[in-house]
Design a protein around this motif. Structure first.
Motif, PDB file in Angstrom:
ATOM      1  N   CYS A 114       0.820  -1.083   0.065  1.00 38.92           N
ATOM      2  CA  CYS A 114       0.156   0.127   0.163  1.00 38.92           C
ATOM      3  C   CYS A 114       0.975   1.315  -0.008  1.00 38.92           C
ATOM      4  O   CYS A 114       1.781   1.249   0.753  1.00 38.92           O
ATOM      5  CB  CYS A 114      -0.847   0.012   1.342  1.00 38.92           C
ATOM      6  N   CYS A 115       0.575   2.171  -0.987  1.00 36.99           N
ATOM      7  CA  CYS A 115       1.464   3.297  -1.048  1.00 36.99           C
ATOM      8  C   CYS A 115       1.331   4.408   0.082  1.00 36.99           C
ATOM      9  O   CYS A 115       1.884   5.344   0.415  1.00 36.99           O
ATOM     10  CB  CYS A 115       1.199   3.970  -2.304  1.00 36.99           C
ATOM     11  N   TYR A 116      -0.073   4.242   1.012  1.00 33.12           N
ATOM     12  CA  TYR A 116      -0.178   5.113   2.106  1.00 33.12           C
ATOM     13  C   TYR A 116       0.228   4.612   3.266  1.00 33.12           C
ATOM     14  O   TYR A 116       1.092   5.252   3.958  1.00 33.12           O
ATOM     15  CB  TYR A 116      -1.514   5.204   2.094  1.00 33.12           C
ATOM     16  N   CYS A 117       0.166   3.288   3.769  1.00 36.91           N
ATOM     17  CA  CYS A 117       0.654   2.712   5.166  1.00 36.91           C
ATOM     18  C   CYS A 117       1.656   1.805   4.868  1.00 36.91           C
ATOM     19  O   CYS A 117       2.390   1.433   5.880  1.00 36.91           O
ATOM     20  CB  CYS A 117      -0.659   2.147   5.867  1.00 36.91           C
ATOM     21  N   GLY A 118       2.123   1.187   3.761  1.00 38.70           N
ATOM     22  CA  GLY A 118       3.211   0.237   3.589  1.00 38.70           C
ATOM     23  C   GLY A 118       2.954  -1.078   3.851  1.00 38.70           C
ATOM     24  O   GLY A 118       3.907  -1.937   3.777  1.00 38.70           O
ATOM     25  N   ARG A 119       1.598  -1.409   4.174  1.00 45.07           N
ATOM     26  CA  ARG A 119       1.379  -2.624   4.197  1.00 45.07           C
ATOM     27  C   ARG A 119       1.448  -3.695   3.024  1.00 45.07           C
ATOM     28  O   ARG A 119       0.955  -3.361   2.080  1.00 45.07           O
ATOM     29  CB  ARG A 119      -0.166  -2.702   4.869  1.00 45.07           C
ATOM     30  N   GLU A 120       1.828  -4.784   3.160  1.00 44.65           N
ATOM     31  CA  GLU A 120       2.318  -5.731   1.992  1.00 44.65           C
ATOM     32  C   GLU A 120       1.028  -6.317   1.724  1.00 44.65           C
ATOM     33  O   GLU A 120       0.260  -6.890   2.435  1.00 44.65           O
ATOM     34  CB  GLU A 120       3.136  -6.764   2.322  1.00 44.65           C
ATOM     35  N   TYR A 121       0.442  -6.178   0.568  1.00 43.45           N
ATOM     36  CA  TYR A 121      -0.742  -6.866   0.073  1.00 43.45           C
ATOM     37  C   TYR A 121      -0.528  -8.465   0.062  1.00 43.45           C
ATOM     38  O   TYR A 121       0.512  -9.094  -0.307  1.00 43.45           O
ATOM     39  CB  TYR A 121      -1.026  -6.507  -1.272  1.00 43.45           C
ATOM     40  N   GLN A 122      -1.546  -9.136   0.627  1.00 44.33           N
ATOM     41  CA  GLN A 122      -1.550 -10.526   0.772  1.00 44.33           C
ATOM     42  C   GLN A 122      -1.990 -11.072  -0.486  1.00 44.33           C
ATOM     43  O   GLN A 122      -3.109 -10.826  -0.970  1.00 44.33           O
ATOM     44  CB  GLN A 122      -2.493 -11.164   2.117  1.00 44.33           C
ATOM     45  N   ARG A 123      -1.249 -11.911  -1.145  1.00 45.84           N
ATOM     46  CA  ARG A 123      -1.479 -12.612  -2.432  1.00 45.84           C
ATOM     47  C   ARG A 123      -1.306 -14.077  -2.401  1.00 45.84           C
ATOM     48  O   ARG A 123      -0.562 -14.710  -1.701  1.00 45.84           O
ATOM     49  CB  ARG A 123      -0.889 -12.126  -3.713  1.00 45.84           C
TER      50      ARG A 123
END
Length: 101
Positions: free
Chosen positions: A89-98
Motif C-alpha cells: 500500500c502506498c499509504y501505510c506500507g502494508r504488504e498486500y496478501q496474495r
C-alpha cells in the motif's frame, strides 16, 4: 510508515478517496446540491485472480528524442507509458496478501 503484514486489509485507498470527496465538497468545487456524483481512482484495474491488490497502480510516462543513425536527433518524441503493479500500500506500507499458487 507501518509495515504491518497481518491478514487484515487496509482501507487506505477508500479512506483517501472519501477525504478527497469531502474536501472538494467543503471547498465548493462539487456543489452540495449536485446529483450522480462519482469519484474513482484514475487508471483503476480489475484483477481476476485471488488475493489483495491495489485498486490503482502508479503509471510511469517516458518521453525521449531518439538519436538518428546519421547524427542528430529525431524531430518527434517517442512516448512510452507503463503501469507498475504495487506490492505494498502506498499509504501505510502494508504488504498486500496474495495467493501465489
Amino acid at each position: 510508515m507501518d509495515t504491518n503484514t497481518e491478514n487484515k486489509a487496509c482501507n487506505c485507498f477508500k479512506d483517501t478517496l472519501n477525504r478527497v470527496k469531502d474536501h472538494l465538497t467543503e471547498q465548493g468545487k462539487v456543489p452540495a446540491d449536485a446529483i450522480n456524483i462519482g469519484f474513482r481512482w484514475q487508471g483503476q484495474s480489475m484483477i481476476l485472480t485471488e488475493g489483495e491488490y491495489s485498486p490503482a497502480n502508479p503509471k510511469v510516462e517516458v518521453e525521449f528524442q531518439a538519436a538518428k543513425k546519421g547524427g542528430g536527433h529525431a524531430r518527434n518524441k517517442t512516448k512510452i507509458d507503463i503501469s507498475i503493479m504495487a506490492t505494498h500500500c502506498c499509504y501505510c506500507g502494508r504488504e498486500y496478501q496474495r495467493n501465489n499458487a
